[in-house]
Write an enzyme that holds these catalytic residues in place. Structure first.
Site, PDB file in Angstrom:
ATOM      1  N   GLY A  81      -6.308  35.767 -67.884  1.00 18.42           N
ATOM      2  CA  GLY A  81      -7.420  35.295 -67.231  1.00 18.42           C
ATOM      3  C   GLY A  81      -8.372  36.434 -66.621  1.00 18.42           C
ATOM      4  CG  LEU A  82     -12.067  36.207 -64.898  1.00 14.95           C
ATOM      5  CD1 LEU A  82     -13.209  35.759 -63.523  1.00 14.95           C
ATOM      6  CD2 LEU A  82     -12.835  37.528 -65.796  1.00 14.95           C
TER       7      LEU A  82
ATOM      8  NE  ARG B 176     -14.971  24.015 -51.557  1.00 21.52           N
ATOM      9  CZ  ARG B 176     -14.852  25.054 -52.460  1.00 21.52           C
ATOM     10  NH1 ARG B 176     -13.741  25.392 -52.823  1.00 21.52           N
ATOM     11  NH2 ARG B 176     -15.933  25.381 -53.292  1.00 21.52           N
TER      12      ARG B 176
ATOM     13  CG  HIS C 202     -10.348  23.236 -56.305  1.00 22.47           C
ATOM     14  ND1 HIS C 202     -10.803  23.226 -57.640  1.00 22.47           N
ATOM     15  CD2 HIS C 202     -11.279  24.152 -55.785  1.00 22.47           C
ATOM     16  CE1 HIS C 202     -11.816  24.111 -57.813  1.00 22.47           C
ATOM     17  NE2 HIS C 202     -12.048  24.728 -56.810  1.00 22.47           N
TER      18      HIS C 202
ATOM     19  NE  ARG D 232     -10.412  29.109 -53.747  1.00 22.99           N
ATOM     20  CZ  ARG D 232     -11.475  28.789 -54.345  1.00 22.99           C
ATOM     21  NH1 ARG D 232     -12.509  29.648 -54.977  1.00 22.99           N
ATOM     22  NH2 ARG D 232     -11.538  27.436 -54.968  1.00 22.99           N
TER      23      ARG D 232
ATOM     24  CB  SER E 241     -10.412  32.225 -56.075  1.00 18.05           C
ATOM     25  OG  SER E 241     -11.371  31.606 -56.646  1.00 18.05           O
ATOM     26  CG  LEU E 242     -14.397  33.498 -59.924  1.00 18.91           C
ATOM     27  CD1 LEU E 242     -15.968  33.245 -60.466  1.00 18.91           C
ATOM     28  CD2 LEU E 242     -13.691  33.555 -61.172  1.00 18.91           C
TER      29      LEU E 242
HETATM   30  C1  LIG Z   1     -13.207  23.849 -61.750  1.00 21.73           C
HETATM   31  C2  LIG Z   1     -13.055  24.964 -61.063  1.00 21.73           C
HETATM   32  C3  LIG Z   1     -14.074  25.766 -60.412  1.00 21.73           C
HETATM   33  C4  LIG Z   1     -13.916  26.881 -59.812  1.00 21.73           C
HETATM   34  N1  LIG Z   1     -15.017  27.498 -59.411  1.00 21.73           N
HETATM   35  C5  LIG Z   1     -14.661  28.833 -58.681  1.00 21.73           C
HETATM   36  C6  LIG Z   1     -15.812  29.291 -58.263  1.00 21.73           C
HETATM   37  O1  LIG Z   1     -16.906  28.975 -58.242  1.00 21.73           O
HETATM   38  N2  LIG Z   1     -15.598  30.633 -57.386  1.00 21.73           N
HETATM   39  C7  LIG Z   1     -14.598  31.053 -57.427  1.00 21.73           C
HETATM   40  O2  LIG Z   1     -14.400  32.146 -56.875  1.00 21.73           O
HETATM   41  N3  LIG Z   1     -13.491  30.722 -57.894  1.00 21.73           N
HETATM   42  C8  LIG Z   1     -13.470  29.436 -58.750  1.00 21.73           C
HETATM   43  N4  LIG Z   1     -12.322  28.548 -59.037  1.00 21.73           N
HETATM   44  C9  LIG Z   1     -11.098  29.200 -58.966  1.00 21.73           C
HETATM   45  C10 LIG Z   1     -11.064  30.586 -59.946  1.00 21.73           C
HETATM   46  O3  LIG Z   1     -11.616  30.003 -61.236  1.00 21.73           O
HETATM   47  C11 LIG Z   1      -9.596  31.141 -60.237  1.00 21.73           C
HETATM   48  O4  LIG Z   1      -8.824  30.934 -59.083  1.00 21.73           O
HETATM   49  C12 LIG Z   1      -9.620  32.049 -61.063  1.00 21.73           C
HETATM   50  O5  LIG Z   1     -10.227  32.166 -62.187  1.00 21.73           O
HETATM   51  C13 LIG Z   1      -8.112  32.553 -61.330  1.00 21.73           C
HETATM   52  O6  LIG Z   1      -8.248  33.719 -62.270  1.00 21.73           O
HETATM   53  P1  LIG Z   1      -6.516  34.259 -62.554  1.00 21.73           P
HETATM   54  O7  LIG Z   1      -6.753  35.430 -63.519  1.00 21.73           O
HETATM   55  O8  LIG Z   1      -5.753  34.560 -61.633  1.00 21.73           O
HETATM   56  O9  LIG Z   1      -6.000  32.917 -63.324  1.00 21.73           O
HETATM   57  P2  LIG Z   1      -6.374  31.991 -64.682  1.00 21.73           P
HETATM   58  O10 LIG Z   1      -7.730  32.410 -64.965  1.00 21.73           O
HETATM   59  O11 LIG Z   1      -6.189  30.899 -64.478  1.00 21.73           O
HETATM   60  O12 LIG Z   1      -5.409  32.787 -66.030  1.00 21.73           O
HETATM   61  C14 LIG Z   1      -4.033  32.356 -66.053  1.00 21.73           C
HETATM   62  C15 LIG Z   1      -3.628  33.301 -67.314  1.00 21.73           C
HETATM   63  O13 LIG Z   1      -2.276  33.253 -67.314  1.00 21.73           O
HETATM   64  C16 LIG Z   1      -1.906  32.447 -68.520  1.00 21.73           C
HETATM   65  N5  LIG Z   1      -0.592  31.872 -68.390  1.00 21.73           N
HETATM   66  C17 LIG Z   1      -0.576  30.593 -67.574  1.00 21.73           C
HETATM   67  N6  LIG Z   1       0.747  30.199 -67.488  1.00 21.73           N
HETATM   68  C18 LIG Z   1       1.379  31.219 -68.372  1.00 21.73           C
HETATM   69  C19 LIG Z   1       2.983  31.485 -68.575  1.00 21.73           C
HETATM   70  N7  LIG Z   1       3.873  30.653 -67.948  1.00 21.73           N
HETATM   71  N8  LIG Z   1       2.970  32.542 -69.237  1.00 21.73           N
HETATM   72  C20 LIG Z   1       2.409  33.297 -69.709  1.00 21.73           C
HETATM   73  N9  LIG Z   1       0.895  33.319 -69.427  1.00 21.73           N
HETATM   74  C21 LIG Z   1       0.600  32.167 -68.693  1.00 21.73           C
HETATM   75  C22 LIG Z   1      -3.095  31.694 -68.956  1.00 21.73           C
HETATM   76  O14 LIG Z   1      -3.228  31.057 -70.335  1.00 21.73           O
HETATM   77  C23 LIG Z   1      -4.300  32.446 -68.584  1.00 21.73           C
HETATM   78  O15 LIG Z   1      -4.387  33.352 -69.702  1.00 21.73           O
HETATM   79  C24 LIG Z   1     -12.759  27.616 -59.809  1.00 21.73           C
HETATM   80  C25 LIG Z   1     -11.666  26.935 -60.279  1.00 21.73           C
HETATM   81  C26 LIG Z   1     -11.598  25.461 -60.876  1.00 21.73           C
HETATM   82  C27 LIG Z   1     -10.482  24.909 -61.543  1.00 21.73           C
END
Ligand SMILES: Cc1cc2nc3c(=O)[nH]c(=O)nc-3n(C[C@H](O)[C@H](O)[C@H](O)COP(=O)(O)OP(=O)(O)OC[C@H]3O[C@@H](n4cnc5c(N)ncnc54)[C@H](O)[C@@H]3O)c2cc1C
Ligand code: SF4
Ligand code: SF4
Ligand code: FES
Lengths: 558, 236
Positions: free
Chosen positions: A12-13, A285, A352, A386, A391-392
């Site tokens: 992810g990001l 919230r 969420h 949060r 979180s982004l």
């Molecule tokens: C509907 C919605 C709206 C949101 N809106 C906002 C917003 O407007 N602003 C904001 O700041 N945040 C927002 N968030 C929160 C934000 O999207 C996330 O917290 C953030 O994108 C997390 O990024 P990340 O890289 O940690 O994880 P993710 O993008 O969740 O990526 C996780 C990665 O790990 C991989 N993975 C998962 N499990 C395993 C495993 N067991 N083994 C190996 N790989 C695995 C996945 O496939 C993926 O590649 C929102 C969330 C949701 C659900």
């Protein structure tokens, strides 16, 4: 500077950013994920990303961003980490812009910024209605260059199984499994970065991605890695139940004037406006969520006796609903068969976001040497609550910081072949055992999953009490003894087993925090207590879970 | 209550496999939820890929009664009742190797994007006027629906399909390295221009409603027609 050999788990990001930043410095990265980055939860983020750019002439500053974040988190954030986060935020936006993110501009051509909950300034930069997706496209494009240069190698279809630890409990690699071919492989590394997102699956089908199965965090717990603040789970006040899953109705619906009501004595009662005349439905919230809870569960005034209140946008100009709130319009018509320009939307708070997760310090180091955690799977920035848009930012910042730290680290080369071989063997043996011992007469993993989610949703709601939490512990212990049939999928089996375990850690953390703070509200302890202005740390040792309350800014010491 | 007949057509070890199920229950559900219900109801596991369940991630693109669609946005009732007499056939997209059941391997798309050097060498040039278009093409899910329906894409020859101009129309607008721009033009000619017959199907099937035709004509203009104009001018 030595180049390092790094495993990044999760694309992810946070994982993408970390990989780009590591490759920029010539390190070798292997990036694992069950599916390509386009499928990660990050693409679902719509609202935006916070940074005190001060583009709106409101005298915004990084120190105000800092204060708002700490206040939002009710002071149990890692303060040093938040300081870096908010100081670096403008630079992060600049970077995202320079690599081609299509941020929405204002009339002067500057990056536009909007209001978001819990912040008094227009601080949230956004890219149309799809901020996460737009940012991810830009970073993913950037990463392609390093893939082409063979600095980054992607492994699609892989999930985490276990860490490889040496005698000094230092991380020297990981074992992963290809979910579909069931190939199990070990990978040696100087450092491992965990970036696997929120612990969604524990609670069933919540608003986020199904791919975030919590399995990595669960197995790290079993390997005695410290987790933090598991009890801090954010409820979004307005989610809808669809036949598909729980979906979000964005805060913008209330921002545009949407009103919350229920029926009292046969009439519409706008409870938020009565209770909070100033901000009404636009309170933070956690306050809105608790108010809806109160209406349904204490006053028994939910619509038709159910856990539902109405979010009404039908009186707004049709244009506002169909254009500005197009996502709301689309979700309601498609998944609820309801036209929000005519009828009110039935909503209730839903899970969420996870503020808690793998404990890290401000350098994103975990309790195990050479192991880092970033993004939603990790805990440091958000404390007890949060802020939207943080979180982004936290995910990208985590990627930056972990990469920086890894660059700085010196590698000590040692021969780990024997340890690696042993860990791989151990995992293969477990696989063989499972293979010999599966029958569809056992309880279906689907049933166990559903039961687990139901136990957890019931016990870890908006308000918690010791009795219910303890009862849930008992139910989990029963579930643990269940023999499980996982439909010929080994990963599914390992996953569900480890999730039951992780779930206990959630409950124990919640039982031990005997106060009400942010997302954690205890019926028996309605007040906040200074004694708990600390991080809840949980660790498994010799099959026992030990909880301690640590200083929020504690360093890992490696 | 009405009963729905479900046929899953897939491959295992290169051979065709047909699985058939029946489902009775609420039909106002998308195909991903139907698959889940079939799995739970039959204590079985048809493998399929999903993540967001709301049309944002592209995981679930598959053939539903012959059409490439996002399964989580395709509702059973509309699809089946009106046109297909209570029958639904679900298949993996046919132009990609099958990994398991309905899960396909799209790595060819990613390999192509690397081969076509789809990244920026220099800092992005931002022109606020271009942002709305760049935003639209950035929505691409890499789902493969366009490639599935394109009469000319086969995953084998030089032709990379419309995902290439969808990506490069943004990249060439933001890139400032002249050398790289020249290369992008060559790549477009080699890997797209000569293969596309402008059937326009890709735009119709794209679940993100990406203006693929605009992306194509922009790239054609930059890479080919632009040169013709220059050439013609010099002739005169
Ligand atoms: C509907 C919605 C709206 C949101 N809106 C906002 C917003 O407007 N602003 C904001 O700041 N945040 C927002 N968030 C929160 C934000 O999207 C996330 O917290 C953030 O994108 C997390 O990024 P990340 O890289 O940690 O994880 P993710 O993008 O969740 O990526 C996780 C990665 O790990 C991989 N993975 C998962 N499990 C395993 C495993 N067991 N083994 C190996 N790989 C695995 C996945 O496939 C993926 O590649 C929102 C969330 C949701 C659900
Ligand atoms: S317009 Fe070109 S790329 Fe699109 S479907 Fe037709 S031939 Fe394929
Ligand atoms: S252009 Fe459209 S159909 Fe093609 S991969 Fe991108 S999102 Fe899918
Ligand atoms: S599951 Fe994400 S688009 Fe269907």
């Amino acid at each position: 500077m030595d180049t390092k050999n790094v495993l990044v788990i999760g694309a992810g990001l946070s994982g993408l950013t970390c990989s780009v930043k590591l490759a920029e410095n010539g390190n070798n990265v292997r990036l694992f994920s069950p599916s390509p980055s386009e499928r990660s939860q990050s693409v679902m983020a719509m609202g935006g990303i916070n940074a005190a750019l001060n583009n709106k002439g409101q005298d915004d500053s990084t120190s105000q961003h800092y204060t708002d974040t700490i206040n939002g988190g009710q002071e149990i954030n890692n303060h040093k980490a938040v300081k870096k986060l908010t100081d670096d935020a403008p630079e992060i936006i600049e970077w995202l812009d320079s690599i081609g993110t299509s941020f929405t501009r204002d009339e002067n051509g500057n990056i536009d910024q909007r209001y978001f909950g819990g912040q008094k300034k227009q601080r949230t930069a956004y890219a149309g209605a799809r901020t996460g997706k737009q940012v991810l496209t830009a970073i993913n494009t950037m990463l392609r260059k390093y893939e082409h240069e063979n600095l980054v190698k992607r492994y699609i279809g892989w999930r985490f199984l276990s860490l490889i630890l040496n005698d000094m409990s230092e991380c020297v690699g990981a074992v992963l499994i290809n979910e579909f071919t069931e190939e199990i492989q070990s990978f040696e590394a100087d450092c491992v970065v965990i970036a696997t997102g929120g612990m969604n699956k524990v609670f069933g089908k919540i608003s986020g991605s199904l791919q975030n199965d919590a399995g990595t965090t669960a197995r790290l717990l079993q390997q005695e890695i410290q987790l933090a603040n598991l009890e801090m789970i954010q409820f979004h006040p307005t989610t809808i139940k669809t036949p598909v899953k729980s979906m979000l109705i964005t805060e913008a619906a209330r921002g545009e004037g949407g009103r919350l009501y229920t029926i009292k004595d046969g009439e519409k009662w706008y409870f938020m406006e009565e209770w909070y005349p100033e901000l009404g439905a636009l309170m933070p919230r956690d306050v809105v969520s608790r108010s809806i809870y109160k209406v349904c569960n204490q006053l028994n005034l939910g619509i038709n006796g159910e856990n539902i209140v109405y979010l009404d946008v039908s009186f707004l100009p049709e244009e506002t609903v169909k254009v500005k709130l197009d996502e709301v319009y689309e979700v309601c018509t498609q998944y609820l068969n309801l036209d929000p320009t005519v009828d009110p939307i039935p909503v209730y708070p839903g899970i969420h976001y996870f503020m808690g997760g793998i404990l890290t310090d401000d350098a994103h180091k975990t309790s195990i040497k050479n192991l880092y955690a970033i993004g939603e799977c990790s805990a440091q920035y958000h404390g007890a609550n949060r802020l939207g848009g943080n979180s982004l930012l936290g995910a990208i910042h985590g990627g930056y910081i972990a990469a920086e730290e890894i660059n700085r680290q010196t590698v000590t080369s040692s021969n780990n072949n024997e340890i690696i071989r042993k860990e791989l063997e151990k995992q293969m043996e477990k696989y063989a055992q499972w293979k010999d011992n599966q029958t569809s007469e056992y309880t279906s993993s689907y049933t166990v999953e559903e039961e687990l989610a139901s136990i957890m949703n019931n016990a870890m709601g908006i308000y918690r009490d010791e009795e219910t939490l303890r009862e849930a512990m008992g139910q989990l212990e029963q579930l643990e003894n269940e023999k499980i049939y996982s439909h010929e999928s080994y990963y599914e089996y390992v996953l569900i087993k480890s999730l039951i375990h992780l779930s206990k850690a959630f409950l124990i953390s919640a039982i031990n925090r005997k106060e009400s703070r942010g997302a954690h509200q205890r019926i028996e302890y309605p007040e906040k207590s200074d004694k708990y202005r600390k991080t809840t740390v949980i660790q498994e040792k010799n099959n026992e879970m030990i909880v301690s309350f640590n200083d929020t800014d504690e360093k890992m010491g490696w | 209550m009405e009963t729905l007949k479900i046929t899953i057509l897939t491959q295992e070890n290169g051979e065709e496999v047909i699985k058939e199920y029946e489902y009775t229950g609420n039909l106002n559900i998308p195909v991903t939820t139907l698959l889940e219900k079939v799995n739970h109801g039959n204590n079985t596991k048809i493998h399929y890929s999903s993540s967001c369940l709301q049309g944002l991630c592209g995981s679930c693109a598959m053939l539903i009664n012959g059409w490439p669609k996002l399964a989580c946005k395709t509702f059973v009732n509309e699809e089946v009742m009106t046109k297909y007499f209570h029958k639904i056939t679900i298949e993996p997209l046919s132009k990609f190797p099958v990994i398991k059941d309905l899960i396909i391997d799209r790595s060819k798309i990613y390999e192509n994007m690397k081969e076509a050097q789809q990244w920026l060498d220099e800092k992005a040039k931002i022109n606020p006027e271009h942002i709305p278009f760049e935003y639209e093409v950035s929505q691409c899910l890499m789902c493969g629906c366009c490639l599935e329906s394109c009469p000319n894409y086969n995953g084998e020859d030089n032709f990379m399909g419309v995902v290439l101009p969808v990506s490069s129309s943004k990249i060439t607008a933001q890139e400032t390295s002249d050398e790289k721009l020249k290369l992008h033009k060559q790549i477009h000619k080699k890997h797209f221009y000569n293969g596309c017959v402008k059937s326009l199907v890709c735009q119709d099937v794209c679940p993100m409603e990406i203006p693929t035709q605009r992306a194509i004509s922009q790239m054609n203009y930059k890479s080919v027609w632009h040169l013709f104009h220059l050439f013609n001018r010099q002739e005169k």
